[in-house]
Design an enzyme around this catalytic site. Structure first.
Site, PDB file in Angstrom:
ATOM      1  NE  ARG A  48      -2.084  -5.977   6.944  1.00 36.43           N
ATOM      2  CZ  ARG A  48      -3.156  -6.605   6.451  1.00 36.43           C
ATOM      3  NH1 ARG A  48      -3.710  -7.614   7.107  1.00 36.43           N
ATOM      4  NH2 ARG A  48      -3.659  -6.218   5.290  1.00 36.43           N
TER       5      ARG A  48
ATOM      6  CG  PHE B 225     -13.380   1.319   7.290  1.00 36.04           C
ATOM      7  CD1 PHE B 225     -12.811   0.757   6.162  1.00 36.04           C
ATOM      8  CD2 PHE B 225     -14.147   0.505   8.130  1.00 36.04           C
ATOM      9  CE1 PHE B 225     -12.987  -0.592   5.861  1.00 36.04           C
ATOM     10  CE2 PHE B 225     -14.327  -0.846   7.841  1.00 36.04           C
ATOM     11  CZ  PHE B 225     -13.750  -1.389   6.701  1.00 36.04           C
TER      12      PHE B 225
ATOM     13  CD  GLU C 107      -8.221  -9.076  -4.363  1.00 38.80           C
ATOM     14  OE1 GLU C 107      -7.055  -9.455  -4.092  1.00 38.80           O
ATOM     15  OE2 GLU C 107      -9.098  -8.919  -3.485  1.00 38.80           O
TER      16      GLU C 107
ATOM     17  CE  LYS D 240      -3.860  -2.392   2.255  1.00 39.00           C
ATOM     18  NZ  LYS D 240      -4.800  -2.398   3.411  1.00 39.00           N
TER      19      LYS D 240
ATOM     20  CE1 TYR E 247      -9.179  -3.551   0.352  1.00 39.21           C
ATOM     21  CE2 TYR E 247      -8.349  -1.442  -0.432  1.00 39.21           C
ATOM     22  CZ  TYR E 247      -8.147  -2.640   0.239  1.00 39.21           C
ATOM     23  OH  TYR E 247      -6.910  -2.930   0.796  1.00 39.21           O
TER      24      TYR E 247
ATOM     25  CG  ASN F  38      -3.652  -2.584   6.944  1.00 33.90           C
ATOM     26  OD1 ASN F  38      -3.573  -1.999   5.864  1.00 33.90           O
ATOM     27  ND2 ASN F  38      -4.637  -3.421   7.223  1.00 33.90           N
TER      28      ASN F  38
ATOM     29  CG  HIS G 141      -4.835  -6.334  -0.716  1.00 36.41           C
ATOM     30  ND1 HIS G 141      -6.067  -6.539  -0.160  1.00 36.41           N
ATOM     31  CD2 HIS G 141      -4.801  -7.087  -1.844  1.00 36.41           C
ATOM     32  CE1 HIS G 141      -6.758  -7.380  -0.933  1.00 36.41           C
ATOM     33  NE2 HIS G 141      -6.002  -7.716  -1.962  1.00 36.41           N
TER      34      HIS G 141
END
Ligand code: GTP
Ligand code: MG
Length: 148
Positions: free
Chosen positions: A102, A57, A126, A9, A49, A112, A115
């Site tokens: 993490r 969130f 994905e 990320k 997502y 975090n 993914h």
């Protein structure tokens, strides 16, 4: 042979963790079959997502994920989806064991680092979303030292 979509990320890229994360998957014995650095659009990330659309969130998650480039990759090997998730650690880094990505590098659920696909079916979705051009097929010469 199972495949999973793993992504560093924007916080992981900015913090210089790309090499470490790639190294962990390499050393574990997974085969890298696709890799790219991309600054994704909010629209693309909303597709990635989509299952979380509507969560409180969600807007913050899209903003975070669009805040800088990410490194997307596809790793192949035994039980890649489940093992990949185990290597990442729990969603909330405070609950992640030391030794996981993490658990070693993160503290906040909204920062975090990485993914990983949560099912074989989602992994294939994905991979199509991030690598519409397809992955790279090649023979891994170390395979017989990693698989019996
Ligand atoms: P990914 O590998 O990123 O998909 O994480 P995950 O599968 O462990 O969790 P999930 O798919 O449920 O959530 C996706 C991402 O949304 C998480 O990695 C977090 O970055 C973020 N997220 C999930 N739950 C929360 C939350 O309660 N608060 C905040 N701020 N972010 C969350
Ligand atoms: Mg998820």
């Amino acid at each position: 042979n199972e495949r999973t979509y793993i992504m560093v990320k924007p916080d992981g890229v900015q913090r210089g963790l790309v090499g470490d994360i790639i190294g962990r998957f390499e050393k574990r014995g997974f085969k890298l079959i696709a890799l790219k650095l991309v600054h994704a659009t909010p629209e693309h990330l909303e597709k990635h997502y989509a299952d979380l659309n509507g969560k409180p969130f969600f807007p913050g998650l899209i903003k975070y994920m669009a805040s800088g480039p990410v490194v997307g990759m596809v790793w192949q090997g035994l039980d890649a989806v489940k093992t990949g998730r185990a290597m990442l650690g729990a969603t909330n880094p405070l609950a992640s064991s030391p030794g996981t990505i993490r658990g070693d590098f993160a503290l906040a659920v909204g920062r975090n680092i990485c993914h990983g696909s949560d099912s074989v079916e989602n992994a294939e979705k994905e991979i199509k979303l991030w690598f519409p051009e397809g992955v790279v097929q090649y023979e891994a010469t170390l395979a017989s030292w990693i698989f019996e």
